[in-house]
Enzyme design. Structure first.
Site, short mmCIF file in Angstrom:
data_model
loop_
_atom_site.label_atom_id
_atom_site.label_comp_id
_atom_site.label_asym_id
_atom_site.label_seq_id
_atom_site.Cartn_x
_atom_site.Cartn_y
_atom_site.Cartn_z
N LYS A 57 12.00 -14.70 -11.56
CA LYS A 57 11.65 -13.65 -12.52
C LYS A 57 10.58 -14.14 -13.48
O LYS A 57 9.60 -13.45 -13.73
CB LYS A 57 12.87 -13.19 -13.35
N ARG A 101 3.69 -0.09 -5.04
CA ARG A 101 3.46 -0.68 -3.72
C ARG A 101 2.12 -1.41 -3.63
O ARG A 101 1.85 -2.10 -2.64
CB ARG A 101 3.48 0.43 -2.65
N HIS A 131 17.19 -36.94 -8.87
CA HIS A 131 16.55 -37.37 -7.63
C HIS A 131 15.06 -37.03 -7.61
O HIS A 131 14.44 -37.03 -6.55
CB HIS A 131 17.25 -36.75 -6.42
N GLU A 173 16.89 -17.35 -9.14
CA GLU A 173 16.48 -15.98 -9.45
C GLU A 173 15.83 -15.91 -10.84
O GLU A 173 14.82 -15.21 -11.03
CB GLU A 173 17.70 -15.04 -9.33
N GLU A 182 7.12 -14.60 -11.72
CA GLU A 182 6.39 -13.43 -11.22
C GLU A 182 5.87 -12.53 -12.32
O GLU A 182 4.83 -11.91 -12.15
CB GLU A 182 7.17 -12.66 -10.15
N LYS A 212 5.71 -4.04 -4.74
CA LYS A 212 7.16 -3.89 -4.71
C LYS A 212 7.73 -4.08 -3.31
O LYS A 212 8.71 -4.77 -3.11
CB LYS A 212 7.51 -2.51 -5.24
N TRP A 253 -2.87 -2.55 -1.67
CA TRP A 253 -2.55 -3.95 -1.91
C TRP A 253 -3.35 -4.71 -0.86
O TRP A 253 -3.07 -4.64 0.33
CB TRP A 253 -1.05 -4.19 -1.73
N CYS A 277 0.85 -1.18 0.00
CA CYS A 277 0.00 0.00 0.00
C CYS A 277 0.90 1.24 0.00
O CYS A 277 1.99 1.22 0.57
CB CYS A 277 -0.93 0.10 1.20
N ASN A 303 -1.24 2.14 5.84
CA ASN A 303 -0.40 1.09 5.26
C ASN A 303 0.04 0.21 6.43
O ASN A 303 0.58 0.73 7.40
CB ASN A 303 0.81 1.73 4.56
N GLY A 304 -0.20 -1.09 6.30
CA GLY A 304 0.21 -1.99 7.38
C GLY A 304 -0.92 -2.95 7.73
O GLY A 304 -1.88 -3.10 6.96
#
Ligand code: M6R
Length: 610
Positions: free
Chosen positions: A487, A27, A506, A483, A490, A605, A75, A2, A100-101
């Site tokens: 990428k 955000r 395995h 990584e 997402e 983000k 968000w 947020c 926010n939170g």
């Protein structure tokens, strides 16, 4: 998560708030809203589901006029993305709040407020805070005091901005566990979750400390700390160019940020290394003292930053001969630890505001670690302010949700740190010189990889209609594979898993068929022959391989094996360089699939909630 922004000014604030929201959209982007106190001292509010542009469009038809306002981009945590759950939330007609939170005890407060006669219109935790402040206001008739009394009852994390139509000349803001910065103007002042939101209006900022409550008027800022004592917070100037929130000539922030890597890697090295040596003093006056007796390094991070930590473990153990453990912050914070003597606690975070990482740091500070070192990209962030020693990456603001330049600059800073630590542990000067010389070559090598962009775009077509993919690497390239997979998943929403190539047999080998592209990074190191055998295992099962390989590694393009040659790099610096083609591959797959590259679904983000 947020984003919140607020302004109090002589001029109309709607434009300032909308631009602030646009810059904070990284955000969260489930819904956006704004509340402004108009000339008639009433609260006007607009809220729309979806991105800030939707709010902007709605406000073209119905603008909000006023000199004091707050705004929010969401968000979703409590309640689906909907207009009713969008901020600002109100209590009655006169109080509006953005948050926010996460308020952990919101259910019990909700019941209490319901019993007091307050009606709830949303499923959010934030609406509870609005009613709690309003309840206090009815008794105290003072917004600052009402906010202070309300937050004394909250458990969780918050940054809040509150306005009340009865006090039309100021807003009250506070923070505990979520970021909040005050933008200092001339005859006007602002607040936001991130200074980036306010760069069009100011470059002077004050960072609130945990527990601070501030009154923001157009001609004055007063801050009281947790105990209610009046405090001054230092005003700092923003260091990066004001254009950092613009895409420039690029179609997406992510692409711009991928292309910035040669420059920002160089910037992260500047002042910290000579041609052949690390300048230890440049890591901080305390660095030498601190590194001298480190016997163990505990790295904590999340997501991409965690992958940087995983690469660093290979370096720290190989070059410094110091034991190193790496763990994701969300796991670390909820288990018991055996802390070895003289363990350095190392947090890695682009934003410096990731809730899990900060919580781990705060625990660590009580737990008997030798010291806390942060590798971070945002000056003034909570992580930076709360750590004993800080190495700033010089990536500049990263806007794309998918982290790119933050990762390669983290690796650069981590390698410099490793060499400083290694010097205290007997790394020969010639070896330090060899690696620093290799590091100086990295910006050029990354530029060479960027020149392959067209070919990688062509390669990406093979992934467009696939639902799954596998990424392989060995040694310090395994985190690079992780990584690369992160990428791809997402931003393209293709399921991607990464494995150490030797682990394939395995289990995951069972997944391999012609519908499962297998991406591999193959620098020329002492594991390359073993890696080639792993590739044969894939090929024998009909898998299609896409290999980024050093020419000297001699991986041959054949049926089912597509090889793209990467410039020869030193094995130590190879993880930095080999990350870049994987970033480009994901980017182009996402563009072909038409996903929202910079703001992929369900993500944000900066993850400032647990
Ligand atoms: O700001 P941080 O580095 O602490 O963020 C950690 C993760 O949330 C972040 O790296 C996330 O995984 C990115 N979206 C990855 O691209």
């Amino acid at each position: 998560m947020c984003g919140i922004v607020g302004a109090v000014s002589e001029r109309d604030v709607q434009g300032i708030l909308l631009e602030g929201l646009r810059r904070l959209e990284y955000r969260g982007y489930d819904s956006a809203g704004m509340a402004v106190i108009g000339g008639d001292h009433s609260v006007q509010r607009a809220r729309e589901v979806g991105k800030v542009a939707a709010l902007g469009d709605a406000m073209k038809a119905n603008p909000l006029a006023g000199h004091l306002g707050i705004a929010h981009t969401r968000w979703a945590t409590h309640g689906e993305p909907s207009q009713i759950n969008a901020h600002p939330h109100m209590s009655g007609e006169r109080l509006a709040i953005v948050h926010n939170g996460i308020i952990e005890n919101y259910q019990e407060l909700r019941e209490e407020l319901r019993a007091d006669g307050f009606e709830f219109t949303s499923q959010t935790d934030t609406e509870v805070v609005a009613h709690l402040i309003e309840k206090n206001y009815r008794a105290l008739c003072n917004l600052h005091d009402s906010v202070r009394a309300a937050i004394a009852r909250l458990r969780g994390a918050y940054a809040l901005a509150v306005v009340h139509a009865d006090e039309p000349n100021h807003m009250v803001v506070c923070r505990e566990g979520s970021p909040l910065v005050i933008g200092v103007g001339i005859g006007e002042n602002f607040i936001a979750s991130d200074q980036l939101a306010l760069l069009p209006v100011t470059d002077r900022f004050m960072f609130l400390e945990e527990g601070d409550i501030a009154d923001i008027k157009k001609d004055g800022i007063t801050i009281l700390d947790r105990e209610g004592q009046s405090v001054e917070r230092e005003v700092t100037r923003f260091e990066h160019g004001a254009d950092s929130a613009d895409k420039g000539e690029y179609r997406h922030f992510m692409l711009k940020e991928i292309y910035e890597q040669p420059k920002v890697i160089k910037a992260t090295m500047e002042g910290r290394v000579t041609k052949t040596r690390v300048l230890e003093q440049a890591l901080g006056t305390e660095a030498a003292n601190l590194l001298e007796n480190v016997r163990h390094v505990q790295i904590i991070a999340c997501g991409t930053s965690y992958h940087a930590g995983m690469v660093a473990r290979y370096w720290i153990e190989e070059l410094a001969g110091v034991a190193c453990s790496v763990e994701v912050a969300s796991e670390f914070r909820y288990r018991k630890h055996v802390i070895q003597q003289d363990t350095l606690f190392l947090c890695i975070s682009q934003s410096g505001e990731t809730a899990d990482t900060l919580a781990a740091l705060r625990q660590a500070k009580k737990a008997g670690f030798r010291a806390a070192l942060a590798i971070c990209n945002v000056p003034g962030s909570s992580l930076v302010r709360e750590s004993d020693l800080v190495i700033m990456t010089q990536a500049g603001p990263e806007i794309g949700v998918a982290s790119t330049k933050a990762f390669t600059t983290q690796l650069t800073a981590l390698l410099i740190f490793t060499l400083a630590l290694a010097r205290h542990n007997g790394l020969p000067e010639e070896q330090e010189a060899e690696i620093i010389e290799a590091l100086h070559l990295v910006p050029g090598q990354v530029s060479d990889v960027l020149a392959l962009d067209g070919e990688i775009a062509e390669m990406s077509k093979a992934f467009m209609d696939k639902n799954h993919s596998l990424f392989l690497g060995r040694g310090s390239q395994f985190p690079v594979a992780l990584e690369g997979a992160l990428k791809l998943k997402e931003i393209s929403y293709i399921h991607a898993e990464a494995y150490p190539a030797g682990e394939l047999k395995h289990g995951p080998l069972a997944l391999v068929d012609s519908e499962m592209p297998v991406v591999t990074v193959a620098p020329n190191n002492d594991l390359v022959e073993k890696l080639k055998s792993n590739l044969e295992e894939v090929r024998a099962r009909g898998g299609e391989l896409f290999v980024f390989a050093d020419r000297k590694a001699d991986v041959k393009a054949e049926d089912g094996i597509h090889v793209m040659q990467i410039p020869s790099v030193h094995p130590i610096t190879a993880p930095i360089v080999y990350t870049v083609p994987l970033q480009l591959l994901s980017y182009h797959v996402a563009v072909l699939k038409g996903t929202d590259v910079d703001q992929p679904r369900n993500l944000a983000k900066s993850v400032t909630v647990e």
